[in-house]
Design an enzyme around this catalytic site. Structure first.
Site, PDB file in Angstrom:
ATOM      1  N   GLY A 112       0.767  -1.108   0.105  1.00 14.10           N
ATOM      2  CA  GLY A 112      -0.067  -0.037   0.003  1.00 14.10           C
ATOM      3  C   GLY A 112       0.807   1.173   0.119  1.00 14.10           C
ATOM      4  N   GLU A 155       2.351  -8.342  -1.867  1.00 16.02           N
ATOM      5  CA  GLU A 155       1.122  -8.897  -1.484  1.00 16.02           C
ATOM      6  C   GLU A 155       1.099 -10.385  -1.484  1.00 16.02           C
ATOM      7  OE1 GLU A 155       1.486  -5.934  -2.781  1.00 16.02           O
ATOM      8  OE2 GLU A 155       0.102  -4.563  -1.686  1.00 16.02           O
TER       9      GLU A 155
HETATM   10  N1  CAA Z   1       1.714  -3.460   8.763  1.00 19.35           N
HETATM   11  C1  CAA Z   1       1.618  -3.539  10.086  1.00 19.35           C
HETATM   12  N2  CAA Z   1       2.739  -3.364  10.886  1.00 19.35           N
HETATM   13  C2  CAA Z   1       4.008  -2.968  10.204  1.00 19.35           C
HETATM   14  C3  CAA Z   1       4.214  -3.261   8.893  1.00 19.35           C
HETATM   15  C4  CAA Z   1       2.750  -3.499   8.058  1.00 19.35           C
HETATM   16  N3  CAA Z   1       2.752  -3.184   6.890  1.00 19.35           N
HETATM   17  N4  CAA Z   1       5.215  -3.093   8.280  1.00 19.35           N
HETATM   18  C5  CAA Z   1       6.248  -3.016   9.455  1.00 19.35           C
HETATM   19  N5  CAA Z   1       5.257  -3.015  10.735  1.00 19.35           N
HETATM   20  C6  CAA Z   1       5.706  -2.719  11.794  1.00 19.35           C
HETATM   21  C7  CAA Z   1       6.345  -4.136  12.596  1.00 19.35           C
HETATM   22  O1  CAA Z   1       5.287  -5.173  12.721  1.00 19.35           O
HETATM   23  C8  CAA Z   1       7.135  -3.771  13.609  1.00 19.35           C
HETATM   24  O2  CAA Z   1       6.089  -3.355  14.834  1.00 19.35           O
HETATM   25  P1  CAA Z   1       6.375  -4.181  16.026  1.00 19.35           P
HETATM   26  O3  CAA Z   1       7.869  -3.630  16.660  1.00 19.35           O
HETATM   27  O4  CAA Z   1       5.255  -3.888  17.050  1.00 19.35           O
HETATM   28  O5  CAA Z   1       6.531  -5.543  15.866  1.00 19.35           O
HETATM   29  C9  CAA Z   1       7.487  -2.267  13.093  1.00 19.35           C
HETATM   30  O6  CAA Z   1       6.571  -1.806  11.996  1.00 19.35           O
HETATM   31  C10 CAA Z   1       8.959  -2.280  12.501  1.00 19.35           C
HETATM   32  O7  CAA Z   1       9.118  -3.093  11.548  1.00 19.35           O
HETATM   33  P2  CAA Z   1      10.140  -4.203  11.681  1.00 19.35           P
HETATM   34  O8  CAA Z   1      10.622  -4.752  12.937  1.00 19.35           O
HETATM   35  O9  CAA Z   1       9.516  -5.524  10.557  1.00 19.35           O
HETATM   36  O10 CAA Z   1      11.383  -3.495  10.828  1.00 19.35           O
HETATM   37  P3  CAA Z   1      12.127  -4.040   9.675  1.00 19.35           P
HETATM   38  O11 CAA Z   1      13.450  -3.101   9.480  1.00 19.35           O
HETATM   39  O12 CAA Z   1      12.997  -5.338  10.437  1.00 19.35           O
HETATM   40  O13 CAA Z   1      11.733  -4.501   8.434  1.00 19.35           O
HETATM   41  C11 CAA Z   1      10.362  -4.342   6.492  1.00 19.35           C
HETATM   42  C12 CAA Z   1      11.108  -3.586   7.769  1.00 19.35           C
HETATM   43  C13 CAA Z   1      11.035  -5.030   5.633  1.00 19.35           C
HETATM   44  C14 CAA Z   1       9.390  -2.888   6.005  1.00 19.35           C
HETATM   45  C15 CAA Z   1       8.913  -5.080   7.325  1.00 19.35           C
HETATM   46  O14 CAA Z   1       8.454  -4.216   8.418  1.00 19.35           O
HETATM   47  C16 CAA Z   1       8.027  -5.718   6.582  1.00 19.35           C
HETATM   48  O15 CAA Z   1       8.300  -6.427   5.486  1.00 19.35           O
HETATM   49  N6  CAA Z   1       6.955  -4.902   6.648  1.00 19.35           N
HETATM   50  C17 CAA Z   1       5.630  -5.452   5.739  1.00 19.35           C
HETATM   51  C18 CAA Z   1       5.947  -5.137   4.317  1.00 19.35           C
HETATM   52  C19 CAA Z   1       4.671  -5.532   3.523  1.00 19.35           C
HETATM   53  O16 CAA Z   1       4.558  -6.787   3.456  1.00 19.35           O
HETATM   54  N7  CAA Z   1       3.886  -4.712   2.985  1.00 19.35           N
HETATM   55  C20 CAA Z   1       2.599  -4.842   2.340  1.00 19.35           C
HETATM   56  C21 CAA Z   1       1.433  -5.088   3.269  1.00 19.35           C
HETATM   57  S1  CAA Z   1      -0.088  -5.836   2.407  1.00 19.35           S
HETATM   58  C22 CAA Z   1      -0.609  -4.541   1.506  1.00 19.35           C
HETATM   59  O17 CAA Z   1      -0.050  -3.300   1.590  1.00 19.35           O
HETATM   60  C23 CAA Z   1      -2.021  -4.741   0.868  1.00 19.35           C
HETATM   61  C24 CAA Z   1      -2.677  -3.770   0.131  1.00 19.35           C
HETATM   62  O18 CAA Z   1      -2.359  -3.420  -0.800  1.00 19.35           O
HETATM   63  C25 CAA Z   1      -3.875  -3.229   0.730  1.00 19.35           C
END
Ligand code: CAA
Length: 273
Positions: free
Chosen positions: A124, A147
């Site tokens: 997103g 996704e």
């Molecule tokens: N949703 C909710 N929380 C998220 C998030 C997300 N998309 N991305 C990061 N966070 C949160 C983590 O859970 C974490 O919170 P906690 O400390 O409470 O656990 C905090 O943000 C910091 O994140 P990380 O500890 O994971 O940080 P990192 O540096 O190790 O990794 C990252 C960074 C690679 C971006 C990793 O956070 C990640 O992979 N995030 C998800 C990315 C993703 O898959 N995005 C797509 C979402 S689905 C979508 O968007 C669908 C749509 O079109 C509607």
């Protein structure tokens, strides 16, 4: 909305989640402000953004909007996975609908929007950046639509806007693999317009926004409409649309002023009429 004189709350959403700053000037900055969750988009954050942009769209003095992410790690790391995990199809559809409305408001507002991506723009977040007219990135930015690794597809317009921005084949590669690409690759495929050192990103985006804001407002708005709406039309209809927008500017105060200023060898003073 209340934004006079700088930051402020916004109607229709929690103003702490989408900070609006414009210091009364023509360039406004909207900051997605959930850094503890890497600015992930839950319904409240999307509503805050919708409120912020709806307010800015109604402000005739706002000539360009910069959209960026709070904190130093992320633009937006996606829709909020934690809040989506147990959603029903209807709830997921309702979440997407808020975002689609935001995309429409950003496309329809007269002022161009520029995304300043200084970190993760995933899922997103990448889709949100694509709502902007163009994107600038820092060298540390990362883009992707991961996704399919979560059992879903992009739902905030990414399957449609990414192909339109970078072409069907490059978009399909990103959509089907969920690969995350760096800023240089995003530049190479045309997803971003330029890449800057992290400290230079916002000043450089601001300079471009100031340049846009210094141009004739009705003309910039018409150029945005012609480009955006024309892109959805067959060429002949798009050219006719351009003709109507072009000719419609003749007789405006700014057309008279802009051309008179050229002849008189002086800077134009725009009135926005
Ligand atoms: N949703 C909710 N929380 C998220 C998030 C997300 N998309 N991305 C990061 N966070 C949160 C983590 O859970 C974490 O919170 P906690 O400390 O409470 O656990 C905090 O943000 C910091 O994140 P990380 O500890 O994971 O940080 P990192 O540096 O190790 O990794 C990252 C960074 C690679 C971006 C990793 O956070 C990640 O992979 N995030 C998800 C990315 C993703 O898959 N995005 C797509 C979402 S689905 C979508 O968007 C669908 C749509 O079109 C509607």
């Amino acid at each position: 909305m209340s934004q006079a004189g700088g930051g402020g709350s916004v109607a229709g959403g929690d103003g702490t989640l989408a900070l609006v700053e414009n210091a009364g000037g023509p360039v406004a900055t909207v900051t997605v402000n959930r850094p503890a969750a890497l600015n992930a988009l839950d319904a409240a954050t999307l509503n805050a953004l919708l409120g912020a942009f709806t307010g800015l769209a109604a402000e005739p003095g706002v000539r360009c909007v910069i959209l960026t992410g709070g904190g130093d790690k992320a633009f937006v790391a996606g829709a909020d996975i934690k809040s989506m995990a147990a959603m029903t199809p209807a709830e997921a559809g309702a979440l997407a609908a808020i975002s689609h409305r935001l995309g429409e408001v950003m496309a329809g507002m007269p002022a161009p929007a520029i995304a300043a991506v200084g970190g993760f723009a995933l899922g997103g977040g990448c889709e949100l950046a694509l709502y902007c007219d163009f994107i600038y990135a820092s060298r540390t930015a990362k883009f992707g639509l991961p996704e399919v690794g979560l059992g879903v597809i992009p739902g905030l317009g990414g399957t449609q806007r990414l192909p339109r921005r970078v072409g069907l084949a490059r978009a399909s590669e990103l959509l089907f693999t969920g690969a995350v690409i760096d800023a240089d690759e995003a530049l190479r495929i045309g997803l971003v317009n330029a890449v800057f050192e992290p400290a230079a990103l916002l000043p450089r985006v601001r300079a471009v926004a100031d340049a846009i804001a210094s141009r004739a407002p009705l003309a910039v708005a018409a150029a945005k409409r012609a480009a955006r709406e024309g892109a959805e039309l067959p060429l002949a209809a798009a050219i006719e649309h351009e003709r109507a927008l072009f000719s419609g500017l003749f007789g405006t105060a700014d057309q008279r002023e802009g051309m008179r200023a050229f002849v008189e060898k002086r800077p134009a003073a725009w009135s926005g009429r």
